[in-house]
Design an enzyme around this catalytic site. Structure first.
Site, PDB file in Angstrom:
ATOM      1  N   GLY A  13       0.780  -1.243   0.000  1.00  0.00           N
ATOM      2  CA  GLY A  13       0.000   0.000   0.000  1.00  0.00           C
ATOM      3  C   GLY A  13       0.807   1.286   0.000  1.00  0.00           C
ATOM      4  N   ASN A  15       1.854   3.036  -2.629  1.00  0.00           N
ATOM      5  CA  ASN A  15       1.281   3.990  -3.592  1.00  0.00           C
ATOM      6  C   ASN A  15      -0.014   4.588  -3.049  1.00  0.00           C
ATOM      7  OD1 ASN A  15       2.789   4.284  -6.272  1.00  0.00           O
ATOM      8  ND2 ASN A  15       2.887   2.078  -5.878  1.00  0.00           N
ATOM      9  N   HIS A 110       1.866   0.473 -13.108  1.00  0.00           N
ATOM     10  CA  HIS A 110       2.632  -0.725 -13.463  1.00  0.00           C
ATOM     11  C   HIS A 110       4.117  -0.375 -13.457  1.00  0.00           C
ATOM     12  CE1 HIS A 110       3.291  -4.681 -15.134  1.00  0.00           C
ATOM     13  NE2 HIS A 110       4.162  -4.126 -15.973  1.00  0.00           N
TER      14      HIS A 110
END
Ligand code: GRF
Length: 207
Positions: A13, A15, A110
């Site tokens: 978590g 980000n 990504h």
């Protein structure tokens, strides 16, 4: 109007935390109204509870059909009148019915320069291939795997003595910079999809 965001994660978590802090700092005209995870005992779940944001754990294995899993998540999102979905380390491919319901309103991060190195272990793929530069990408989600229109990218060098860990750390630093920025633009309705490209509307500028 502030956008109502659902943050989806499966693990650490970091980000999600970068986005949460950018919101708290007043940089994003949005709010995280719920956190969705496919796993119960992960950091993003603990973080959500610490932030006092409602957390939902919906595990696909609880459903016989993909469509039922999708509907269970959509039911939650409708209850919270969610405008946008932020995938931040969410390790599942969302079912087509889910993507269709929130088309052009689901963002993902990504850890490669797409379209290179889709799927799992993108940093390892970059090392094995021997590329000299890699990076990270924020993109809208479509029905494919890491294939949707690209919103933002950041480049990082690959060094000869890099390991998956050192390279991942260098990429993650950039992830934490560009994801909140992409969310800021999304919340301002500054992102427009023209055919398969994302155009940033003129009044908005990447900081
Ligand atoms: C990040 O490297 C992201 O690019 C990838 O999964 C990782 C999630 O990290 N999709 P975190 O959960 O945000 O810390």
């Amino acid at each position: 109007m502030r956008k109502r965001l659902a943050l989806f994660g499966s693990g650490r978590g970091s980000n999600g935390e970068a986005i949460y802090k950018a919101i708290k700092g007043g940089h994003i005209e949005g709010e995280i109204v719920l956190i969705m995870s496919d796993r119960p005992n992960v950091d993003i779940v603990d973080k959500g509870r610490a932030w006092q944001i409602p957390v939902y754990v919906i595990e696909p294995t609880m459903y016989a059909q993909k469509e039922d899993w999708s509907q269970a998540m959509l039911d939650v999102l409708v209850t919270y009148t969610v405008d946008g979905v932020l995938l931040a380390g969410y390790m599942r491919i969302l079912p087509p019915t889910f993507v269709q319901a929130y088309r052009e309103n689901i963002l993902n991060i990504h850890p490669s320069l797409l379209p290179a190195f889709t799927g799992l272990e993108a940093q390892k793929q970059a090392l094995v291939k021997g590329v000299k530069y890699t990076g990270c990408t924020i993109h809208f989600v479509d029905e494919g795997m890491d294939t949707g229109p690209i919103i933002a990218q950041a480049v990082v060098p690959v060094y000869e003595d890099d390991t998956v860990d050192t390279l991942s750390t260098r990429i993650l630093h950039e992830e934490h910079r560009i994801y909140p920025e992409a969310v800021r633009l999304f919340c301002k309705d500054a992102l427009e999809i023209v055919e398969s490209r994302v155009v940033i509307k003129k009044e908005a500028t990447i900081r």
